[in-house]
Design a protein around this motif. Structure first.
Motif, mmCIF file in Angstrom:
data_model
loop_
_atom_site.group_PDB
_atom_site.id
_atom_site.type_symbol
_atom_site.label_atom_id
_atom_site.label_comp_id
_atom_site.label_asym_id
_atom_site.label_seq_id
_atom_site.Cartn_x
_atom_site.Cartn_y
_atom_site.Cartn_z
ATOM 1 N N HIS A 60 0.727 -0.855 0.180
ATOM 2 C CA HIS A 60 0.039 0.031 0.017
ATOM 3 C C HIS A 60 1.052 1.016 -0.242
ATOM 4 C CE1 HIS A 60 -4.053 -2.169 2.183
ATOM 5 N NE2 HIS A 60 -3.220 -2.197 0.968
ATOM 6 N N LYS A 61 1.876 1.186 0.665
ATOM 7 C CA LYS A 61 2.441 2.459 0.912
ATOM 8 C C LYS A 61 3.603 2.492 -0.667
ATOM 9 C CE LYS A 61 5.070 2.992 5.678
ATOM 10 N NZ LYS A 61 5.178 3.146 6.470
ATOM 11 N N LYS A 64 1.006 4.034 -3.076
ATOM 12 C CA LYS A 64 0.777 5.262 -3.052
ATOM 13 C C LYS A 64 1.728 6.295 -3.335
ATOM 14 C CE LYS A 64 -0.739 5.189 1.778
ATOM 15 N NZ LYS A 64 -0.936 5.576 3.083
ATOM 16 N N GLY A 69 0.779 9.907 -3.928
ATOM 17 C CA GLY A 69 0.520 10.072 -2.233
ATOM 18 C C GLY A 69 -1.529 9.427 -2.506
ATOM 19 N N PHE A 70 -1.514 9.281 -3.128
ATOM 20 C CA PHE A 70 -4.040 8.524 -2.896
ATOM 21 C C PHE A 70 -3.506 6.793 -3.612
ATOM 22 C CE2 PHE A 70 -3.074 12.811 -4.888
ATOM 23 C CZ PHE A 70 -3.551 13.558 -3.168
ATOM 24 N N MET A 71 -4.898 6.394 -2.866
ATOM 25 C CA MET A 71 -5.237 5.033 -2.496
ATOM 26 C C MET A 71 -6.379 5.358 -2.150
ATOM 27 S SD MET A 71 -3.612 1.318 -1.146
ATOM 28 C CE MET A 71 -4.231 1.577 0.339
ATOM 29 N N LYS A 168 -5.524 3.854 3.499
ATOM 30 C CA LYS A 168 -6.314 4.058 2.177
ATOM 31 C C LYS A 168 -5.979 5.342 2.298
ATOM 32 C CE LYS A 168 -11.351 4.938 4.067
ATOM 33 N NZ LYS A 168 -11.282 5.800 4.105
ATOM 34 N N ASN A 169 -5.883 6.452 0.993
ATOM 35 C CA ASN A 169 -5.416 7.639 1.264
ATOM 36 C C ASN A 169 -6.452 8.640 -0.489
ATOM 37 O OD1 ASN A 169 -5.162 10.496 1.298
ATOM 38 N ND2 ASN A 169 -2.999 10.497 0.841
#
Length: 175
Positions: A60-61, A64, A69-71, A168-169
């Motif tokens: 995930h990192k 992103k 920086g988005f997920m 999540k972001n």
């Protein structure tokens, strides 16, 4: 002038990449457990789950990082599920090869330990025989691979549901 844009990162590409790495690590842990530890109920068996969780967070990192920086939650869920299925395929194939060709007596030893534990729990002989027959059907042959992959997919999906909620972001709606 030539256009040199890099292709967008996809959840499947990150999931497969980290799934391959995780599959190798889990297989090494599995081999050490199968070869060196006689009791399958050892706490070491949980080490693979910890490795899966760490791998999902790292994937995930990475996603992103490559995606500004988005997920989204769905992307995180997809990455984690793909990762665990790929790792489950690798690990399940290894387990099948190990139990079929490298140490065919392993399942017999596990069945003996299981029978002894059931006897100490006070189960009668008919219940023990029924449980042992059912266990031997599902833990031998190619079904080992099928149930290993299904188990990895289900557990991976559940872990991904939880981890994705924290990692999540989502991209702002009006950017």
């Amino acid at each position: 002038m030539e256009n040199t844009t890099t292709p967008a990162v996809t959840p499947s590409s990150v999931g497969i990449r980290y799934g391959l790495i995780t599959g190798v690590i889990v297989t090494i842990i599995s081999f050490l457990q199968l070869a060196l530890i006689s009791d399958p109920e050892t706490p070491v068996r949980w080490l693979s789950a910890v490795v899966m969780i760490v791998a999902i967070v790292m994937a995930h990192k990475q996603f992103k990082k490559l995606n500004n920086g988005f997920m989204s939650y769905g992307q995180g869920l997809g990455i984690g599920t793909i990762l665990t299925v790929v790792a489950g395929v690798i690990s399940s194939i290894f387990s099948y090869v190990y139990m079929t060709f490298i140490d065919p007596s392993y399942m017999g030893r596990v069945m003996d330990l299981t029978r002894a534990k059931m006897e100490t729990q006070g189960l009668d002989e008919a219940q023990i025989d029924q449980a042992m027959a059912m266990t031997s059907k599902f833990s031998s042959g190619p079904l080992t691979i099928v149930f290993g992959i299904l188990g990895a997919a289900i557990v991976g999906f559940i872990i991904s549901l939880i981890v994705s909620a924290f990692t999540k972001n989502t991209r702002p709606e009006f950017e």
